[in-house]
Design a protein around this motif. Structure first.
Motif, PDB file in Angstrom:
ATOM      1  N   HIS A   3       0.818  -1.210   0.000  1.00 49.29           N
ATOM      2  CA  HIS A   3       0.000   0.000   0.000  1.00 49.29           C
ATOM      3  C   HIS A   3       0.858   1.270   0.000  1.00 49.29           C
ATOM      4  CE1 HIS A   3       1.090  -0.194   4.127  1.00 49.29           C
ATOM      5  NE2 HIS A   3       0.329   0.782   4.493  1.00 49.29           N
ATOM      6  N   GLU A   4       2.113   1.158   0.457  1.00 46.82           N
ATOM      7  CA  GLU A   4       2.992   2.327   0.404  1.00 46.82           C
ATOM      8  C   GLU A   4       3.685   2.413  -0.957  1.00 46.82           C
ATOM      9  OE1 GLU A   4       5.254   1.491   3.871  1.00 46.82           O
ATOM     10  OE2 GLU A   4       3.662   2.212   5.198  1.00 46.82           O
ATOM     11  N   SER A   7       1.257   3.833  -3.429  1.00 43.91           N
ATOM     12  CA  SER A   7       0.336   4.862  -2.918  1.00 43.91           C
ATOM     13  C   SER A   7      -0.056   5.891  -3.985  1.00 43.91           C
ATOM     14  CB  SER A   7       0.921   5.548  -1.687  1.00 43.91           C
ATOM     15  OG  SER A   7       2.115   6.211  -2.036  1.00 43.91           O
ATOM     16  N   SER A   8       0.853   6.232  -4.886  1.00 43.54           N
ATOM     17  CA  SER A   8       0.540   7.226  -5.909  1.00 43.54           C
ATOM     18  C   SER A   8      -0.506   6.699  -6.901  1.00 43.54           C
ATOM     19  CB  SER A   8       1.811   7.649  -6.646  1.00 43.54           C
ATOM     20  OG  SER A   8       1.477   8.323  -7.833  1.00 43.54           O
ATOM     21  N   GLU A  11      -3.966   6.371  -5.352  1.00 45.05           N
ATOM     22  CA  GLU A  11      -4.641   7.679  -5.305  1.00 45.05           C
ATOM     23  C   GLU A  11      -5.240   8.025  -6.679  1.00 45.05           C
ATOM     24  OE1 GLU A  11      -5.150   9.336  -2.613  1.00 45.05           O
ATOM     25  OE2 GLU A  11      -6.114  11.055  -3.572  1.00 45.05           O
ATOM     26  N   VAL A  58      -3.641  -2.882  -2.862  1.00 42.50           N
ATOM     27  CA  VAL A  58      -3.453  -2.773  -1.408  1.00 42.50           C
ATOM     28  C   VAL A  58      -3.353  -4.149  -0.755  1.00 42.50           C
ATOM     29  CG1 VAL A  58      -4.186  -1.594   0.668  1.00 42.50           C
ATOM     30  CG2 VAL A  58      -4.934  -0.724  -1.522  1.00 42.50           C
TER      31      VAL A  58
ATOM     32  N   GLU B  15      -9.813   5.113   3.505  1.00 38.18           N
ATOM     33  CA  GLU B  15      -8.739   4.831   4.475  1.00 38.18           C
ATOM     34  C   GLU B  15      -8.972   3.489   5.177  1.00 38.18           C
ATOM     35  OE1 GLU B  15      -8.685   8.235   7.051  1.00 38.18           O
ATOM     36  OE2 GLU B  15      -7.986   9.552   5.434  1.00 38.18           O
ATOM     37  N   THR B  18      -8.284   0.628   2.801  1.00 38.41           N
ATOM     38  CA  THR B  18      -6.834   0.484   2.650  1.00 38.41           C
ATOM     39  C   THR B  18      -6.213  -0.194   3.874  1.00 38.41           C
ATOM     40  OG1 THR B  18      -6.813   2.474   1.273  1.00 38.41           O
ATOM     41  CG2 THR B  18      -4.705   1.755   2.149  1.00 38.41           C
ATOM     42  N   HIS B  22      -4.405  -3.855   3.848  1.00 36.83           N
ATOM     43  CA  HIS B  22      -3.009  -3.926   4.289  1.00 36.83           C
ATOM     44  C   HIS B  22      -2.874  -4.902   5.463  1.00 36.83           C
ATOM     45  CE1 HIS B  22       0.918  -3.006   5.700  1.00 36.83           C
ATOM     46  NE2 HIS B  22       0.500  -2.304   6.719  1.00 36.83           N
TER      47      HIS B  22
END
Lengths: 109, 109, 109, 109
Positions: A3-4, A7-8, A11, A58, B15, B18, B22
């Motif tokens: 998920h990191e 992340s772009s 979004e 994710v 959120e 996500t 995760h």
């Protein structure tokens, strides 16, 4: 973590899904719904695949590249349809779709 | 328009979705997966309903209250499971779930 | 096992989801799309919740009753809209929706 | 009409989605959940894409070939994982996945 790392693009997918669903909702309320039929159809296709890929990224799907490729194809088709219509929601949706198609293509390669 | 009226809860649902996906992904990689089985199950339930409601709100669903009610129930159950585990991903997920449950309850009433 | 215990309602949900998506597709191809706008909207709502509940039942969701309740509400609303239109796809969809609403109500209680 | 033209593959996708969700549910209840972690992950991936394609086919998606291709890839991966495990639910899931992968490949070509 997935998920990191993504992340772009997550979004961007989220923005595209939102733009498509908003455009779908707005098209159904236009005076000339018939003219918007293909836009309604592609908005749903695009919202669904963007929502799908977003979740898949994710949860650490092993199929990032395959899914991103089909998502890019659908985003592009939806963008091409939307940009033919002058409604603000269609123009905004086209922008979101083309941006998302670009990011998905990068992800796929 | 739906997507503006609900922009705050859409963000919170996103959120939570996500965080749940995760947590699901991370639980599957833990040493003691068996201990996390219920967490894995509820993470998926919660991610799926949050992703669902998020899309429904943007597309102008007429069933906001009914869907928000069931989403609140599932978020709360997932939060209660997650908060029992010390993993950082579980604690973060619990926070996201409880916050989302609160917003969904407001939406449902 | 979940998928055996619920096999009858899963079949009904599947038929309703199929009828709704077929009605949606057909409405978008009608001459008077504007008259079908609410039908298109509700077909999608109903297809999505039926597809959702179908999957949830097979995966052993702990939220059978809550989900079945909201599904019954949406099926009923979609059936009420569809039965107002004379198209064969609308009449068939109305039948599938009312049947599904009944089974979901039983599941919810 | 889409839903008639594709009725055979829709049935196969539905069976595969059901087998995957049942396998997922059963894996989470096994004594050795850790050994089943990859199976759980792939069951969800496969159930989600099969459920997705099923809906897309019935609603007349213009992206049949692209979606069928990615679905075949995911079904095959899930089948390969499941066939390594002796549990009856895994063996049945592997069979459903391989059958579905074959039908999706035909659809994609």
């Amino acid at each position: 973590m997935s998920h990191e790392k993504f992340s772009s693009v997550i979004e961007t997918l989220h923005e595209c899904m939102t733009a498509c669903n908003h455009c779908y909702d707005s098209c159904l309320q236009e005076d000339d719904v018939k003219m918007m039929a293909e836009c309604i159809r592609l908005d749903r296709e695009c919202a669904d695949i963007c929502g799908y890929l977003e979740q898949a990224l994710v949860r650490g799907t092993p199929f990032v590249s395959d899914l991103a490729k089909v998502c890019a194809t659908i985003c592009e088709a939806c963008g091409n349809e939307c940009k033919q219509h002058d409604h603000k929601h269609c123009q905004q949706c086209a922008d979101a779709c083309f941006k998302c198609a670009e990011e998905c293509k990068k992800l796929a390669s």
